[in-house]
Design an enzyme around this catalytic site. Structure first.
Site, PDB file in Angstrom:
ATOM      1  N   TRP A   1       0.840  -1.604  -0.344  1.00  0.00           N
ATOM      2  CA  TRP A   1       0.233  -0.660  -0.024  1.00  0.00           C
ATOM      3  C   TRP A   1       0.758   1.395   0.244  1.00  0.00           C
ATOM      4  CZ3 TRP A   1      -4.767  -1.083   3.383  1.00  0.00           C
ATOM      5  CH2 TRP A   1      -5.896  -1.791   2.979  1.00  0.00           C
ATOM      6  N   LYS A   2       2.263   1.147   0.074  1.00  0.00           N
ATOM      7  CA  LYS A   2       3.563   2.162   0.716  1.00  0.00           C
ATOM      8  C   LYS A   2       2.286   3.381   1.235  1.00  0.00           C
ATOM      9  CE  LYS A   2       4.749   0.598  -4.143  1.00  0.00           C
ATOM     10  NZ  LYS A   2       6.021   1.044  -5.147  1.00  0.00           N
TER      11      LYS A   2
ATOM     12  N   HIS B   1      12.750  -2.897  -0.210  1.00  0.00           N
ATOM     13  CA  HIS B   1      12.397  -2.071  -1.684  1.00  0.00           C
ATOM     14  C   HIS B   1      12.968  -1.225  -1.158  1.00  0.00           C
ATOM     15  CE1 HIS B   1       9.137  -0.006  -4.216  1.00  0.00           C
ATOM     16  NE2 HIS B   1       8.562  -1.708  -4.053  1.00  0.00           N
TER      17      HIS B   1
ATOM     18  N   GLU C   1      11.506  -7.080  -8.454  1.00  0.00           N
ATOM     19  CA  GLU C   1      10.885  -5.194  -8.857  1.00  0.00           C
ATOM     20  C   GLU C   1      11.837  -4.719  -9.654  1.00  0.00           C
ATOM     21  OE1 GLU C   1       6.974  -4.472  -5.648  1.00  0.00           O
ATOM     22  OE2 GLU C   1       9.101  -3.751  -5.349  1.00  0.00           O
TER      23      GLU C   1
ATOM     24  N   GLY D   1       5.330   1.235 -11.210  1.00  0.00           N
ATOM     25  CA  GLY D   1       4.204   2.929 -11.007  1.00  0.00           C
ATOM     26  C   GLY D   1       4.560   3.626 -12.115  1.00  0.00           C
TER      27      GLY D   1
HETATM   28  P1  13P Z   1       2.895  -0.637  -8.857  1.00  0.00           P
HETATM   29  O1  13P Z   1       2.217  -1.604  -9.492  1.00  0.00           O
HETATM   30  O2  13P Z   1       2.338   0.345  -8.352  1.00  0.00           O
HETATM   31  O3  13P Z   1       3.602  -0.113  -9.905  1.00  0.00           O
HETATM   32  O4  13P Z   1       4.490  -0.923  -7.481  1.00  0.00           O
HETATM   33  C1  13P Z   1       4.717  -1.664  -7.755  1.00  0.00           C
HETATM   34  C2  13P Z   1       5.701  -1.550  -6.317  1.00  0.00           C
HETATM   35  O5  13P Z   1       6.673  -0.956  -6.069  1.00  0.00           O
HETATM   36  C3  13P Z   1       5.544  -2.697  -4.753  1.00  0.00           C
HETATM   37  O6  13P Z   1       6.247  -2.996  -4.323  1.00  0.00           O
END
Ligand code: 13P
Length: 248
Positions: A11-12, A95, A167, A173
């Protein structure tokens, strides 16, 4: 050996506590799937209300960050035992946003992985390359180095309970997803790295996720790949689309 799929939302820094509870209610029926581990990794302040909100459902709760000491004079920080006591099961470590914005290096990330296991939390260890490294063609060596450093001193039995999230930073994003073949190439290489560092059964057991603009439209193809056991999802984890990814 069949690995159990794991679909985790990151969810950041989104959702206030009351918004978090509302999102849990909105997603509750959409994320039902007993064949998949479903995880919401939420901001620290949302952990207590989210643990309460998902009680009795198939959803597990994860955290996004912690500090390596158990307790003491570390103003503003939260420890792994605190997370564990609050009902957290998973913890995102390494991350790219923490590496790049908050300066976390592989020495700290390695300490965090070991501390998380010691506290009974399951790490979701993130790795991935920048666009420059992708273009230079050196991304495989980079990721291999990240994994080797981050898992230094971590035992095979621990790695069997580890989740690794690949990732690519250029896909986070941005709306630009790695193709399923690009994602599989790296996830396979990560599994081979684990086999070299440990052994074949450990490599077979470790679960590897893809993360980076995963959405309801591209999830099924990514998840169909042999070495992709799940997803770590940012933007799309905050929407009903997350249910479609869980059931892709
Ligand atoms: P997005 O799905 O928004 O690209 O983010 C990926 C992410 O950083 C998950 O940790």
């Amino acid at each position: 050996m069949a690995r159990r799929r794991i679909i985790a939302g990151n969810w950041k820094m989104n959702k206030t506590p009351s918004e978090a509870v509302a999102l849990c209610a909105e997603l509750k029926d959409l994320v039902k799937n007993d064949a998949v581990d479903v995880v919401y990794c939420v901001p620290a302040i949302d952990i207590v209300p989210v643990v309460e909100a998902v009680k009795g459902t198939n959803v597990h709760v994860g955290a996004e960050n912690f500090y390596i000491e158990d307790k003491g004079a570390f103003t503003g920080e939260i420890s792994a035992p605190m997370l564990k006591d609050a009902g957290v099961e998973y913890i995102i470590i390494g991350h790219s946003e923490r590496r790049d914005i908050f300066g976390e290096n592989d020495v700290l990330i390695n300490q965090k992985v070991k501390k998380a296991f010691e506290a009974g939390l399951k790490p979701i260890l993130c790795c991935g390359e920048s666009l420059a490294l992708r273009k230079a063609g050196t991304y495989q060596e980079w990721i291999k180095r990240q994994i080797t450093w981050d898992l230094s001193g971590v035992t095979a039995d621990q790695v069997k309970n580890l989740v690794i999230a690949y990732e690519p930073i250029w896909a986070i994003g941005t709306g630009e997803t790695a193709t399923a073949d690009q994602a599989e190439e790296v996830c396979k290489m990560i599994r081979e790295t684990i086999a070299e560092m440990y052994d074949a059964p450990t490599a077979e057991a470790v679960r590897i996720q893809y993360g980076g603009s995963m959405n309801a439209g591209n999830a099924a193809e990514l998840l169909s790949k042999a070495d992709i056991d799940g997803g770590l999802i940012g933007g799309a984890s905050l929407k009903p689309d997350f249910g479609k990814i869980v059931n892709a």
